[in-house]
Each structure stands twice: as C-alpha cells, then as structure tokens.
Design a protein around this motif. Structure first.
Motif, PDB file in Angstrom:
ATOM      1  N   ARG A 180       3.668 -13.175   5.332  1.00 47.97           N
ATOM      2  CA  ARG A 180       4.858 -13.048   6.188  1.00 47.97           C
ATOM      3  C   ARG A 180       5.292 -11.587   6.153  1.00 47.97           C
ATOM      4  O   ARG A 180       6.153 -11.200   5.384  1.00 47.97           O
ATOM      5  CB  ARG A 180       5.982 -13.952   5.680  1.00 47.97           C
ATOM      6  CG  ARG A 180       5.673 -15.434   5.705  1.00 47.97           C
ATOM      7  CD  ARG A 180       6.890 -16.265   5.366  1.00 47.97           C
ATOM      8  NE  ARG A 180       7.398 -16.035   4.015  1.00 47.97           N
ATOM      9  CZ  ARG A 180       7.115 -16.791   2.967  1.00 47.97           C
ATOM     10  NH1 ARG A 180       6.323 -17.835   3.075  1.00 47.97           N
ATOM     11  NH2 ARG A 180       7.621 -16.491   1.786  1.00 47.97           N
ATOM     12  N   THR A 181       4.685 -10.803   7.002  1.00 47.57           N
ATOM     13  CA  THR A 181       4.928  -9.367   6.908  1.00 47.57           C
ATOM     14  C   THR A 181       6.217  -8.955   7.612  1.00 47.57           C
ATOM     15  O   THR A 181       6.810  -7.951   7.283  1.00 47.57           O
ATOM     16  CB  THR A 181       3.737  -8.584   7.488  1.00 47.57           C
ATOM     17  OG1 THR A 181       3.350  -9.233   8.695  1.00 47.57           O
ATOM     18  CG2 THR A 181       2.584  -8.590   6.514  1.00 47.57           C
ATOM     19  N   ASP A 182       6.640  -9.758   8.591  1.00 45.25           N
ATOM     20  CA  ASP A 182       7.907  -9.429   9.259  1.00 45.25           C
ATOM     21  C   ASP A 182       9.058  -9.579   8.273  1.00 45.25           C
ATOM     22  O   ASP A 182       8.955 -10.302   7.298  1.00 45.25           O
ATOM     23  CB  ASP A 182       8.151 -10.380  10.442  1.00 45.25           C
ATOM     24  CG  ASP A 182       7.177 -10.114  11.575  1.00 45.25           C
ATOM     25  OD1 ASP A 182       6.493  -9.072  11.512  1.00 45.25           O
ATOM     26  OD2 ASP A 182       7.093 -10.961  12.495  1.00 45.25           O
ATOM     27  N   PHE A 183      10.155  -8.901   8.602  1.00 47.79           N
ATOM     28  CA  PHE A 183      11.332  -8.981   7.741  1.00 47.79           C
ATOM     29  C   PHE A 183      11.880 -10.410   7.725  1.00 47.79           C
ATOM     30  O   PHE A 183      12.285 -10.933   6.693  1.00 47.79           O
ATOM     31  CB  PHE A 183      12.371  -7.982   8.264  1.00 47.79           C
ATOM     32  CG  PHE A 183      13.608  -7.905   7.430  1.00 47.79           C
ATOM     33  CD1 PHE A 183      13.567  -8.087   6.051  1.00 47.79           C
ATOM     34  CD2 PHE A 183      14.834  -7.619   8.025  1.00 47.79           C
ATOM     35  CE1 PHE A 183      14.712  -7.998   5.282  1.00 47.79           C
ATOM     36  CE2 PHE A 183      15.981  -7.536   7.266  1.00 47.79           C
ATOM     37  CZ  PHE A 183      15.922  -7.730   5.897  1.00 47.79           C
ATOM     38  N   THR A 184      11.868 -11.061   8.902  1.00 48.68           N
ATOM     39  CA  THR A 184      12.386 -12.426   8.956  1.00 48.68           C
ATOM     40  C   THR A 184      11.288 -13.386   9.418  1.00 48.68           C
ATOM     41  O   THR A 184      10.377 -12.966  10.114  1.00 48.68           O
ATOM     42  CB  THR A 184      13.562 -12.547   9.949  1.00 48.68           C
ATOM     43  OG1 THR A 184      13.090 -12.198  11.243  1.00 48.68           O
ATOM     44  CG2 THR A 184      14.707 -11.676   9.529  1.00 48.68           C
ATOM     45  N   LYS A 192      19.342  -5.608   8.041  1.00 54.28           N
ATOM     46  CA  LYS A 192      19.044  -6.046   9.408  1.00 54.28           C
ATOM     47  C   LYS A 192      19.601  -5.013  10.387  1.00 54.28           C
ATOM     48  O   LYS A 192      18.956  -4.674  11.376  1.00 54.28           O
ATOM     49  CB  LYS A 192      19.681  -7.417   9.648  1.00 54.28           C
ATOM     50  CG  LYS A 192      19.135  -8.153  10.857  1.00 54.28           C
ATOM     51  CD  LYS A 192      19.846  -9.506  11.007  1.00 54.28           C
ATOM     52  CE  LYS A 192      19.532 -10.145  12.340  1.00 54.28           C
ATOM     53  NZ  LYS A 192      20.377 -11.330  12.571  1.00 54.28           N
ATOM     54  N   SER A 241      12.436  -2.246   6.065  1.00 55.21           N
ATOM     55  CA  SER A 241      11.267  -3.117   5.966  1.00 55.21           C
ATOM     56  C   SER A 241      11.505  -4.201   4.925  1.00 55.21           C
ATOM     57  O   SER A 241      12.400  -4.109   4.088  1.00 55.21           O
ATOM     58  CB  SER A 241      10.044  -2.293   5.568  1.00 55.21           C
ATOM     59  OG  SER A 241      10.148  -1.946   4.203  1.00 55.21           O
ATOM     60  N   LYS A 242      10.655  -5.226   4.964  1.00 59.80           N
ATOM     61  CA  LYS A 242      10.766  -6.318   4.003  1.00 59.80           C
ATOM     62  C   LYS A 242      10.540  -5.800   2.577  1.00 59.80           C
ATOM     63  O   LYS A 242      11.276  -6.160   1.651  1.00 59.80           O
ATOM     64  CB  LYS A 242       9.757  -7.409   4.346  1.00 59.80           C
ATOM     65  CG  LYS A 242       9.769  -8.569   3.372  1.00 59.80           C
ATOM     66  CD  LYS A 242       8.941  -9.730   3.892  1.00 59.80           C
ATOM     67  CE  LYS A 242       8.754 -10.788   2.821  1.00 59.80           C
ATOM     68  NZ  LYS A 242       7.966 -11.940   3.290  1.00 59.80           N
TER      69      LYS A 242
END
Ligand code: SF4
Lengths: 201, 614
Positions: free
Chosen positions: B135-139, B182, B187-188
């Motif tokens: 899950r590379t996206d932040f959300t 946000k 970044s995550k």
C-alpha cells in the motif's frame, strides 16, 4: 426500517417510548413490559406507509399532541408517526390491505402473464402457518382487486388476523405456476382498509 | 451502490438488519465537510461487534469532533460475502455505504487472535492490498488496537500502525498528525516515522528482526529514529475521560443488548493465566457520581431497560455498595434492571441485599479455574472450596437449583489429580444439595461444568510455559469425563484444536504473517466459529510456509529468550513475570494490589491503585 423484523419492531417501539419519556402502561407481573400491538405486522423487506399500532397511557390527561411530538423527536429518519388518537374502530375491523409492487422492469408479456394468473378462478398453493404447519389455501378469493400502472402492480388483499394474504405468496405462486423468469420488485403497503374499503382509523 | 442494488442485495441474505444501518444514534455527516473519514472495523459479525464497549466509546468520541466522521464496518457473514464477490461489490461502511477503500483510515479492533483471517478477508473485500508494503499510497492507512496488539507480530506486516493500550487519547493524536500530513502532502514513509514518535504508537515496519540458528528470536532493532521500546498508553483520570452519552441502538438482537457502564479499568487480582489482569494495569476507578451520571444519561438516550456494570471484577470496586444504592434510587422507578456480573455479595448490608434480591435472578456461577487448592495457588486464583460450598448452601436454601462452574484444562503443573478435583467439587455440590433439609422441594440439582483450554499468553507469568499438545488435551478431556459419574453434572469443553491455534498465534513472531495470509487465501475465516474453523487448512498453511506450529505452542521458553513482544512495554516488567513464574512453580500465591504492592512496574504512570492508602 424495512429490514426490521416484526419481533425486533416490538423491542424497537419499547425503547422508543422509553426515550420519548411518555407515560405508557406496562404489563403487571413478573416480567413487566411495555404493551403494544401492531394491527397487521409488516413482513421483513416491506415498506409501510400506513401502519397502525395501539398502546395505553397511564395518564388519561396526557396531551396526545405532545406524545406525538416526543415520539417523532426520538425516531430514526425513515419512520414517522403521523397521527395519534383514541381508537375509532377496533383492530378487528381491518379487512384489507393495499400493496404497491414496483417491478424493476415490466415487459408487456410479463404483465400479461401476471394478469392471466390473477384472473384465474382458483389457485391452490401451500402456506406455512404459525406453527410451521403447511396447509393448502386458495389465494384467488383473498385477492380483492388488482391493477397495473406502468411498472407498478397494485393489489388489494385480505388482511387482518384471521385471514391475511401476503403478496410474497402471490408472487411465489405466480412464478411456480408460470415458470416466468423472476423480476425484482419492491413492496410497499400503502393502506389498511376496513370492511367497507374505507381507510381504517 | 445505488439504493435499489443495495436493497436487492440485502433481501437475499439472512438478517439484513446487520447491514442496513440507520439505527438510532448512528451518526450521519456530510462527507464533504469533514477532514478525516475513519472506517472502524470489527472483524466479526455485527451482533458481536456491536456488543463491544471499546468500539462504542471510540465511535462516539471520534464523531464528537466535527472534523472526523467515524463509521462502522463488520465482517459480512458468508452469505453476503459470496454475493458481494459474485457481484463485485466492495466492502462498505454501514453509515454512508461508501466503499471502505475510499476512507482515510481503516481501523481494526483485535479482541481475539482467531479474528486475524477476518481482518485480511475484510481488507481483501475492500480491495485494499493486505500487506502494508504493497500500500504505497498515503491512504488508506490501516491501523489496529485492542488486547491482541500486545503481541501483534503475527499480523505486523499487514498493519501500518498499532495503538498500544487505551485508545482515547493516542488515536486522536494520530488523527491530528494525519490531518497535518494530508494538508501538507507528505509521504506515507515520512508520516509513519513521525507517527512513531507518539507515545503508544508502534510502527512495525520500522523494526528489523533477526533470528538465531535454533529459530528463536535474536533481536528486534528499531530503525529510522523509532523508539527502542514502545510504551502503552493509559488514561490517568477516568472521571475526566470522554464517555458516550449515546449508544447506537441496534434493531436486531445482539449479544449484549443493554447499557454497558464501565466502572473501572484494570484488575487488582493478578491471576497468573489472565492477560487482561496485567495489560490493563494499574487499576483506576470511576467515582460513584461519574458512573451514576453516565449510566442515567445512557438509559435516557437509548431507551434500554437494563444496565450492566462493566469491569474485570465488579466486587473489587471499592464503593460498590454506595454505587448500587445510588443507582437503585432511580432504576427501580424507571423499570431499569441492573445486571452485576461476577459480584460477590458476602459483605453487603441486609438492607442492600433486600433491595437487590429481585434483580439478582441470574444464575449462580463460580470460576475456580482449577480443581485443587494446590493448582489454584499455582495460578493465584483466590477462590476456596469452602467459599463455594458456603455460597451454594445459602443459595440452595434460597431456592436456587443450578450452579455453573468454570475451569481451565492444561494449566502449568496440572496432573490428573487436579482434573479429578474438578469432578470431586461438582460431586460435593451435588451432595451438599441433597444433604440440605431446606433445599427446594421436589427439584433436582444441576451442576454444569464448563472447561476451556488454557492458552499461555504474552504478558503473563505463564508466557514462558509450553501449551499441552492437542492429543494430550483430548486425553485429559476424556479422563475428566470418566471421573464424572452422575447425570446431575453436565460437562462441556472447548474444541482442542481452536485452543492450539490460538496458542500459536498469541505467542507467534513475524514469520507467522505468511501463515496467516496463506490460511486466509485457502479460505479460512470466522475461525472462532466452530462451524467454520478448519484446522486442516491451517496445518496446510503451516506446511506450505515450512513453519512448525509446535515451535510456538508447545515449547518451553527460557527466561533469557528474546520474546517477540519484548520491545513492547506494557510497564509490567519481565523480571516481575519471571518472579511470578517461579512462585507459581512452588505454588506460592501473591497478594492482590490492595493487600500489598508487588512492584510490578505499572506504578510508573503515577496513578491508580498503586497510590491508594493501604
Ligand atoms: S505497581 Fe503494585 S499496586 Fe501498582 S499495579 Fe503493580 S503490583 Fe499493583
């Protein structure tokens, strides 16, 4: 609300009157509970536009309009109490219920088959009674009238404790007899009538 | 999903009320007007999840803030899951019916190990990759809390962030940090590093594990500035703590369908098998006024006619008598009944006993946990046979005819003698009944004995102990059965295989992530439901991953061994557990926190029972 079974509905009402803080009458005895009665229980999955229930208040002078206001205030958004009053007729007077069946798509052919089915002299089918006992009944005499309007079928069926016909049973019998491919429909009970086909009050 | 499609879906499943939403006190907000959407997931069915107090508290608390909309998500039962998969409908939240994958944060509460596969299945149904690294996206972020999180290693690769301890403060701190990131578009990876600085936040991906030749853990090393150990959070003053004024009131019947009023957290007892008794330390109480006010408010807003007082041991609430008197002032008039789980009434005044007489209609239950005094001393369970017999005698004279007893099987040092003790105690109760002249006339007595399988848990003195094998569990169950000679005693026990898997997962390390994933891919879910639990599939999963479950369940751990949860600080020290383990082996009991402090370590918070005058 349409996914609430009748049994759950009783519990729901008991909590509702408690939140509303109105002086309702509770049964006496060991397991005291709020006592109320739905005129004709609504099946799971149906919507009702004209449902009737009765309960007793302990205080004869309590304002009925306040009662109504309080009950609506603690209600979920998809239920509304629209009238509260002294009963004019006994629940026993209820004789018919009107249902609106809205089909997702209704071809002329399907409507014709349904009309043909409903116009028969007699349709015997099995009905499961309260104690799980299966008996055979003729549904046709219990259908007072039917009419089509676009995708909607309106049925007026016998209702009341002694002699109630559920529109689901009509559909089941129809599909069983004609083997027509099932079409999804939503069912709304739009009215309860007395023996004279006047809205029950 | 449009309304029509949703209705169609629900009309084809059992109990559509599980998924319809719209209950009283459920919260609907304008999604464009909030900053953070939080999907609170309980990895089991609605009826169980909705009964859980922690979820009720956090749901209300999050929603008390205008910038957060918290919604509920439960595991769809197998009938709905099949339809969802067939029709390509993703997991949705009850309030908005929006797909869970569109939320900012997906939070799970992990109450028992056997719900791990449900968590993975829910992520999969949501269309969210189960592994954190994928899950590379932040959300959406995937977070988790609850008691299982005290050893989250078997699921560490699926969850981005774990919350250690009580969530009310730390959860909101994390949400605030999330909001900041946000806005600024971080970044995550940066976010996780920042989050790890919050006390009580454990970011497993920031910890590197190494193993010894013999398969045991060598070290767990913090990276990128994460703390070497993560300390659990507690709420210091429960009187100032947020408590819901409303509970969502379900339409359908759920397991605990009533007002649940918390009276204290933690437990003074220190039973050596009980994880809850250690991880929630120290004991902190709510005042009588707080409890009374909160319970009354909840009754008014829900319409419930029953209150259950909640804690690990009701009788240990110091002001139980004033509390009951205060509650009874209004509950009787409002026809609200009280249920008082695990209440001992030995030292109540006659006046109070008279008042609560009619409300105590629940059965007579005891949890001696072990069949002999020796073994009860080993586990530090402070219940004696005399006490049980004395209470039974009074109760029988008062008209009771049924007794329930709870025991555990497979406790450390247990012998057949101890098991026989269980049967003997049951027999003594039966004999006592028939010897009593004032027993209820013409009625027979029934003693039901319920035996669960002991599972050694992290953060207990028995965390080092081997669990007995499934075969041995079965042998002991059979032996116990053979010792019961009367029909007046009924015996029930838990499935031996479930206890075994629970034992593996409870004390597992990070290598088990592969097994959990493999098992869920083979179709394991609802493992805590006997009709769905499939040990064969789990064993295949272990085999595929070349991992021996017995290494985790049935092996004795040295006191020196690095345990997978050693870097998580629940403040009760490992040295304390070692001491308690040694005392257990010589059947020596320890005093409870109110008798004498044993300096377990939990006093570091500067609050609670540790600072009471003794
Ligand atoms: S420090 Fe003492 S009083 Fe406090 S929880 Fe530990 S044993 Fe109990």
């Amino acid at each position: 609300m349409k996914f609430v079974s009748h049994l759950d509905m009783n519990r729901f009402m008991s909590r509702l009157v408690s939140r509303a803080g109105i002086p309702v009458w509770y049964t006496e005895g060991f397991n005291r509970h709020f006592y109320m009665n739905f005129a004709v229980p609504l099946s799971l999955g149906f919507e009702g536009l004209y449902e009737v229930m009765d309960f007793k208040l302990t205080d004869d002078d309590y304002s009925l309009s306040e009662c109504l206001e309080r009950m609506n205030k603690v209600c979920p958004p998809d239920i509304e109490f629209f009238k509260i009053g002294e009963p004019k007729e006994s629940m026993k007077e209820i004789a018919f219920a009107e249902y609106r069946l809205r089909f997702e798509a209704l071809s002329d052919e399907f409507a014709e088959r349904l009309t043909g089915f409903l116009s028969q002299k007699s349709v015997i089918c099995e009905k499961t009674g309260k104690k799980g006992r299966v008996k055979e009944i003729d549904i046709i005499p219990k259908i007072k009238s039917f009419s089509f309007d676009g995708n909607e079928l309106t049925l007026i069926l016998n209702a009341g404790n002694e002699d109630t016909l559920n529109p689901n049973l009509v559909l089941t019998a129809f599909y069983a007899q004609t083997a027509a491919p099932p079409v999804f429909c939503t069912v709304t009970r739009t009215m309860l009538f007395n023996k004279k086909l006047k809205p029950f009050e | 999903m449009d309304n029509n499609e949703f209705e169609k879906l629900l009309l084809s499943v059992q109990k559509p009320g599980r998924y319809s939403g719209g209950e009283i006190n459920s919260v609907i907000k304008d999604k464009t007007a909030v900053d953070v959407r939080f999907a609170f997931c309980f990895p089991d069915i609605y009826e169980i999840g909705m009964s859980h107090l922690g979820m009720k508290i956090l749901y209300s608390q999050f929603n008390s803030r205008d910038d957060i909309w918290c919604e509920r998500v439960f595991a769809p039962w197998v009938d709905l899951e099949a339809l969802m998969r067939e029709r390509g409908i993703p997991l949705f939240a009850l309030e908005s019916r929006d797909p869970v994958k569109d939320f900012d944060i997906i939070g799970f509460t992990l109450q028992y190990e056997m719900s791990y596969t449900n968590m993975l299945n829910m992520l999969d149904l949501a269309g969210v990759p189960p592994r954190s690294k994928d899950r590379t996206d932040f959300t959406p972020l995937v977070v988790a809390g609850g008691p299982c999180v005290c050893n989250p290693e078997p699921i560490a690769e699926f969850v981005d962030i774990f919350f250690l301890g009580e969530g009310e403060e730390v959860d909101l701190e994390l949400i605030d940090l999330y909001k900041k990131f946000k806005k600024s578009g971080g970044s995550k990876a940066e976010f996780l590093r920042e989050a790890a600085k919050i006390e009580g936040v454990y970011v497993p991906s920031l910890y590197e594990t190494e193993y010894n030749q013999d398969g045991t853990l060598k070290s767990v090393t913090a990276q990128n500035g994460a703390p070497a150990t993560v300390k659990k959070r507690i709420i210091k003053d429960l009187d100032k703590l947020y408590y819901p004024e409303k509970f969502v009131v379900p339409f359908i019947d759920i397991v605990h369908d009533r007002v649940v009023q918390e009276i204290f957290r933690g437990c003074i007892r220190g039973c050596r098998f009980c994880q809850a008794g250690y991880i929630y330390r120290p004991v902190r109480e709510k005042s009588v006024d707080t409890v009374n006010r909160q319970a009354k408010c909840l009754c008014e807003n829900t319409g419930y006619d029953e209150i259950s007082l909640s804690s690990l041991s009701t009788s240990d609430y110091r002001e139980i008598e004033p509390l009951l008197n205060k509650l009874l002032e209004w509950t009787t008039e409002k026809r609200v009944s009280l249920s008082l789980p695990s209440l001992r009434i030995d030292n109540f005044s006659d006046e109070l006993l008279e008042k609560i007489k009619h409300i105590r209609k629940s059965g007579l239950t005891f949890a001696p946990e072990a069949g002999t005094q020796r073994l009860r001393d080993v586990i530090n369970k402070n219940v004696t046979e005399e006490e049980i017999l004395r209470t039974c005698k009074t109760a029988f004279a008062g008209g009771y005819t049924a007794v329930k007893l709870y025991f555990m099987l497979g406790l450390p040092t247990e012998t057949d003698e101890d098991l026989k003790g269980i049967a003997d105690l049951g027999q003594k109760i039966v004999d006592l009944y028939y010897a009593l002249p004032e027993r209820p006339k013409g009625k027979s007595v029934s003693v039901s004995i319920s035996v669960s399988t002991f599972v050694p848990k992290p953060f207990t003195p028995f965390q080092f102990e081997p669990q007995i094998t499934v075969d041995e569990i079965r042998r002991r169950q059979e032996y116990l059965k053979s010792q019961i000679t009367t029909k007046k005693i009924s015996l029930s026990y838990h499935d031996s295989a479930t206890g075994f898997l629970e034992g593996v997962l409870a004390r597992g390390d990070r290598r088990l992530c592969d097994v959990v994933e493999a098992a869920y891919k083979k179709g394991c879910r609802f493992d805590s439901w006997t009709e769905h639990f499939d040990l064969e599939k789990w064993l295949e999963a272990f085999e595929d991953c070349k991992i021996d479950p017995a290494f985790y369940a049935n092996r004795t751990r040295d006191f020196e061994e690095v345990l997978p949860w050693d870097h998580l600080d629940y403040t009760v020290s490992k040295d304390f557990f070692i001491e308690e383990n040694k005392k257990a082996k010589s059947a020596k009991t320890s005093p409870n926190c109110r008798e004498k402090c044993s300096a377990c370590g939990a006093a570091c918070y500067g609050e609670g029972v540790c600072f009471e005058k003794r």
